[in-house]
Design an enzyme around this catalytic site. Structure first.
Site, short mmCIF file in Angstrom:
data_model
loop_
_atom_site.label_atom_id
_atom_site.label_comp_id
_atom_site.label_asym_id
_atom_site.label_seq_id
_atom_site.Cartn_x
_atom_site.Cartn_y
_atom_site.Cartn_z
N LYS A 1 37.29 -32.04 18.03
CA LYS A 1 36.44 -33.21 17.81
C LYS A 1 37.12 -34.46 18.37
CE LYS A 1 33.94 -35.64 14.12
NZ LYS A 1 33.64 -35.70 12.67
N SER B 1 28.96 -36.37 11.81
CA SER B 1 29.50 -36.84 13.07
C SER B 1 30.13 -35.73 13.91
CB SER B 1 30.57 -37.91 12.80
OG SER B 1 31.65 -37.38 12.06
N SER C 1 29.88 -35.22 7.40
CA SER C 1 30.07 -35.09 8.85
C SER C 1 30.35 -33.67 9.33
CB SER C 1 31.21 -36.01 9.31
OG SER C 1 30.81 -37.36 9.22
#
Length: 204
Positions: free
Chosen positions: A82, A156, A180
């Site tokens: 990520k 996210s 997220s």
């Protein structure tokens, strides 16, 4: 096994194949690269790639022919990181133009531990700028849901969720304070594991 067959395996199944010697890390990486090249341009889940060095690492692992006891638990598994985590030598942008040229000097504690376990990072997964429940940012644009491009991939960790759902990687990192991991996991039909705060190291 064919590249398409390898791309459809869960991480646990792929790990069994690797550890038994049925497939090599290089074969797995070549299948991963082929899948990324075919699918990623359509959904934009992995906007920053380091496939050359990932393939070289997979080649070295294949040539070393390590004994089973020396293989870490994630040995030979491709990994998407990520874009809120640092991967040494690769940009960490946080989805912000302010950090578009921010090259991490070294991997953070989370990624370093995964690398020490044998995982091979292939690139960075897309994120919202700084956080949010929909994966879009002014640096890399939208990540599309691989099941239906008209709906959100969530956030996210939307790039990670979409990359997993599309079979580009068997593993991807994420983080979660307000959903997220859980939101993109549910939106993309994959599993997101959220340990308790402080369980996974993050700093240098």
């Amino acid at each position: 096994m064919s590249g398409d067959e390898l791309s459809r395996l869960f991480a646990t199944q792929l790990s069994e194949q690797l550890r038994s010697g049925s497939v090599s890390p290089l074969e797995v990486m070549d299948a991963t690269i082929s899948r990324i090249e075919a699918v990623n341009p359509k959904i934009n889940a992995l906007p920053t790639l380091c496939l050359g060095r990932a393939r070289e690492q997979a080649r070295a692992m294949t040539e070393q022919r390590a004994s089973t006891e020396l293989k870490g638990p994630l040995w030979g598994l491709p990994l998407a990181v990520k874009d809120y985590n640092d991967l040494g030598g690769v940009a960490t942008t946080y989805g912000s133009p302010l950090f578009a040229d921010n090259i991490a000097r070294h991997s953070d504690a989370t990624i370093a531990k995964l690398q020490a376990s044998g995982a091979i990072p292939v690139g960075k997964s897309n994120v919202p700028e700084w956080a949010g429940a929909h994966t879009f940012n002014p640096v890399f644009g939208h990540t599309l849901n691989p099941w239906n491009s008209a709906v959100s991939a969530g956030g996210s960790s939307g790039g990670s969720g979409a990359a997993l759902a599309a079979g580009m990687v068997p593993l991807a990192t994420g983080n979660d304070l307000g959903g997220s991991l859980r939101v993109p996991a549910s939106f993309n039909g994959v599993v997101g594991l959220r340990p308790g705060p402080g369980r996974v190291p993050r700093g240098a």
